[in-house]
Design a protein around this motif. Structure first.
Motif, short mmCIF file in Angstrom:
data_model
loop_
_atom_site.label_atom_id
_atom_site.label_comp_id
_atom_site.label_asym_id
_atom_site.label_seq_id
_atom_site.Cartn_x
_atom_site.Cartn_y
_atom_site.Cartn_z
N GLN A 28 -5.17 12.21 -8.56
CA GLN A 28 -4.48 10.93 -8.57
C GLN A 28 -4.16 10.49 -7.14
O GLN A 28 -3.09 9.95 -6.87
CB GLN A 28 -3.17 11.04 -9.37
CG GLN A 28 -3.29 11.70 -10.73
CD GLN A 28 -4.02 10.84 -11.71
OE1 GLN A 28 -3.94 9.62 -11.65
NE2 GLN A 28 -4.74 11.45 -12.64
N GLY A 29 -5.06 10.75 -6.22
CA GLY A 29 -4.79 10.59 -4.80
C GLY A 29 -4.28 9.24 -4.37
O GLY A 29 -3.54 9.14 -3.38
N ASP A 30 -4.64 8.19 -5.07
CA ASP A 30 -4.19 6.85 -4.69
C ASP A 30 -2.81 6.53 -5.24
O ASP A 30 -2.26 5.48 -4.93
CB ASP A 30 -5.19 5.80 -5.20
CG ASP A 30 -6.51 5.87 -4.46
OD1 ASP A 30 -6.50 6.35 -3.31
OD2 ASP A 30 -7.53 5.46 -5.03
N GLU A 31 -2.26 7.42 -6.06
CA GLU A 31 -1.01 7.11 -6.75
C GLU A 31 0.23 7.60 -6.00
O GLU A 31 1.24 6.92 -5.95
CB GLU A 31 -1.02 7.71 -8.15
CG GLU A 31 0.12 7.23 -9.02
CD GLU A 31 -0.03 7.70 -10.47
OE1 GLU A 31 0.92 7.48 -11.23
OE2 GLU A 31 -1.06 8.29 -10.80
N TYR A 32 0.16 8.79 -5.40
CA TYR A 32 1.34 9.33 -4.71
C TYR A 32 0.95 10.39 -3.70
O TYR A 32 -0.16 10.91 -3.72
CB TYR A 32 2.33 9.92 -5.72
CG TYR A 32 1.89 11.20 -6.39
CD1 TYR A 32 2.27 12.46 -5.91
CD2 TYR A 32 1.06 11.18 -7.52
CE1 TYR A 32 1.85 13.63 -6.53
CE2 TYR A 32 0.65 12.34 -8.14
CZ TYR A 32 1.05 13.57 -7.63
OH TYR A 32 0.64 14.73 -8.24
N GLU A 33 1.88 10.67 -2.77
CA GLU A 33 1.73 11.76 -1.81
C GLU A 33 2.60 12.93 -2.26
O GLU A 33 3.68 12.73 -2.82
CB GLU A 33 2.15 11.31 -0.41
CG GLU A 33 1.25 10.22 0.17
CD GLU A 33 1.73 9.77 1.54
OE1 GLU A 33 2.64 10.43 2.10
OE2 GLU A 33 1.21 8.77 2.04
N GLN A 58 -2.39 15.94 -7.81
CA GLN A 58 -2.27 14.94 -6.75
C GLN A 58 -3.65 14.54 -6.22
O GLN A 58 -3.91 13.37 -5.95
CB GLN A 58 -1.41 15.49 -5.61
CG GLN A 58 -1.01 14.43 -4.58
CD GLN A 58 -2.06 14.19 -3.52
OE1 GLN A 58 -2.84 15.09 -3.21
NE2 GLN A 58 -2.10 12.98 -2.99
N GLN A 59 -4.54 15.51 -6.10
CA GLN A 59 -5.90 15.21 -5.63
C GLN A 59 -6.64 14.31 -6.62
O GLN A 59 -7.37 13.39 -6.23
CB GLN A 59 -6.68 16.51 -5.41
CG GLN A 59 -6.18 17.31 -4.22
CD GLN A 59 -6.72 18.72 -4.18
OE1 GLN A 59 -7.49 19.13 -5.06
NE2 GLN A 59 -6.32 19.50 -3.18
N ASP A 90 0.80 -1.22 0.00
CA ASP A 90 0.00 0.00 0.00
C ASP A 90 0.84 1.27 0.00
O ASP A 90 0.30 2.36 -0.11
CB ASP A 90 -0.93 0.02 1.23
CG ASP A 90 -2.05 -1.00 1.10
OD1 ASP A 90 -2.23 -1.51 -0.01
OD2 ASP A 90 -2.71 -1.29 2.11
N LYS A 91 2.14 1.16 0.14
CA LYS A 91 3.00 2.34 0.27
C LYS A 91 2.96 3.18 -1.00
O LYS A 91 3.21 2.71 -2.09
CB LYS A 91 4.44 1.91 0.55
CG LYS A 91 5.38 3.09 0.81
CD LYS A 91 6.77 2.58 1.13
CE LYS A 91 7.71 3.75 1.40
NZ LYS A 91 7.90 4.59 0.21
N LYS A 92 2.64 4.46 -0.82
CA LYS A 92 2.60 5.38 -1.95
C LYS A 92 3.93 6.10 -2.06
O LYS A 92 4.52 6.46 -1.04
CB LYS A 92 1.48 6.42 -1.75
CG LYS A 92 0.09 5.86 -1.62
CD LYS A 92 -0.87 7.00 -1.32
CE LYS A 92 -2.27 6.47 -1.05
NZ LYS A 92 -3.20 7.57 -0.69
#
Length: 327
Positions: free
Chosen positions: A71-76, A68-69, A40-42
């Motif tokens: 693609q929220g599940d893709e990266y922080e 980022q919002q 689960d680590k982004k």
């Protein structure tokens, strides 16, 4: 007595078996937890920009946050900026802080093309992906530091040449102009100056003064006032960014030369768009600041996914903006 010993040994063996089973179960649970967390680590990406007081970089930050919002599940995303364009030490410190913070990638618009390279080399050595946007890092320094960092951004010289050519079409051969340069140790500042110079040379227009206002509006205003006072026949001011174009505009108004001295800039910030519509500034260049950080972030994500991918530059669009375009 023997019966007691047999019972004691049996109880001890039973207790040891229970303890062993408990350890195995806990170990399995921890292993499962590690597997879940690793899956689960982004990726964590740090965006490090120049002055957020500059509308160009604030629009860049907003564009990155919006991406980022979506693609929220893709990266922080971690967004950082410095107080002003010349705060090199703070930008170096931000790079070091982000490395210590364990980010996976740094996407940076360096305030200086040379001074940031050693800090970015250390980031690379720590295993952090680095992508350079907006202002290209100096190639000789990169080679001296033995690192390769991809540049994602526009051809600044070509963009400035477009702006300069449009200005030249409104002037005549032999006219005099002045240039407000960016920071001279910045690659994009140098390239924009070269683009302006090429356009003026092609049109036979004379540059009578060229000085660095270090990207700053107030410094540009002071220099433009001095230039207009010293060179009475100046027909135009070419500013290497829009903040300096606005400083030049204030100087032109102060000298009661509105309509007599044309102004061009570079960046297409909102205030300059309005000034173009109002006929106060002639043109600017749009390097799509709201998307530029996104281009860099997407490049960084590809490199995180494939660490062995070839490190390549990526050229992004730059367009001429005039009153006709803004209609």
């Amino acid at each position: 007595m023997n019966e007691f010993r047999r019972h004691w040994h049996h109880s001890l063996l039973l207790a040891l078996c229970c303890l062993l089973m408990s350890c195995i179960e806990n170990s399995d649970q921890k292993a499962q937890q590690v597997d879940v967390n690793s899956g689960d680590k982004k990726p964590r990406i740090a965006l490090i920009m120049k002055s957020l007081a500059n509308d160009f970089f604030s629009s860049m930050a907003e564009g990155a946050k919006k991406h980022q919002q979506q693609q929220g599940d893709e990266y922080e995303l971690i967004v950082n900026g410095i107080k002003d364009e010349r705060d090199l030490s703070r930008q170096v410190a931000l790079v070091e802080e982000m490395v210590a913070n364990g980010v996976d990638a740094i996407v940076i618009a360096p305030a200086d093309s040379k001074a940031l390279v050693p800090a970015l080399r250390r980031a690379r050595e720590a295993g952090v992906v680095v992508v350079n946007i907006d202002n290209k890092l100096d190639q000789e320094i990169l080679e001296a530091e033995k690192i390769s960092i991809p540049f994602v951004g526009p051809d600044n010289q070509a963009g400035a040449k477009k702006v300069g050519d449009f200005l030249a079409s409104k002037l005549k051969s032999g006219d005099e102009v002045v240039v407000l340069e960016g920071i001279r140790t910045s690659f994009n500042g140098t390239q924009r100056r070269l683009g302006f110079e090429a356009a003026m040379q092609d049109a036979g227009i004379k540059i009578v003064d060229s000085q660095s206002a270090q990207w700053e509006m107030s410094m540009a205003n002071t220099l433009a006032l001095s230039m207009l006072s010293e060179h009475r026949n100046v027909k135009a001011i070419l500013a290497a960014n829009d903040s300096m174009a606005l400083g030049a505009l204030a100087a032109v108004k102060n000298n009661n030369k509105t309509g007599e001295v044309a102004i061009v800039g570079f960046d297409n910030i909102a205030a300059v768009q309005q000034a173009i519509r109002d006929g106060q500034i002639l043109a600017t260049a749009d390097q799509h600041g709201g998307e530029l950080a996104v281009f860099g972030i997407e490049h960084a994500l590809r490199l995180i996914e494939d660490p062995d991918a070839k490190v390549e530059d990526r050229e992004t669009p730059v367009d001429l903006i005039t009153a006709e375009v803004l209609k």
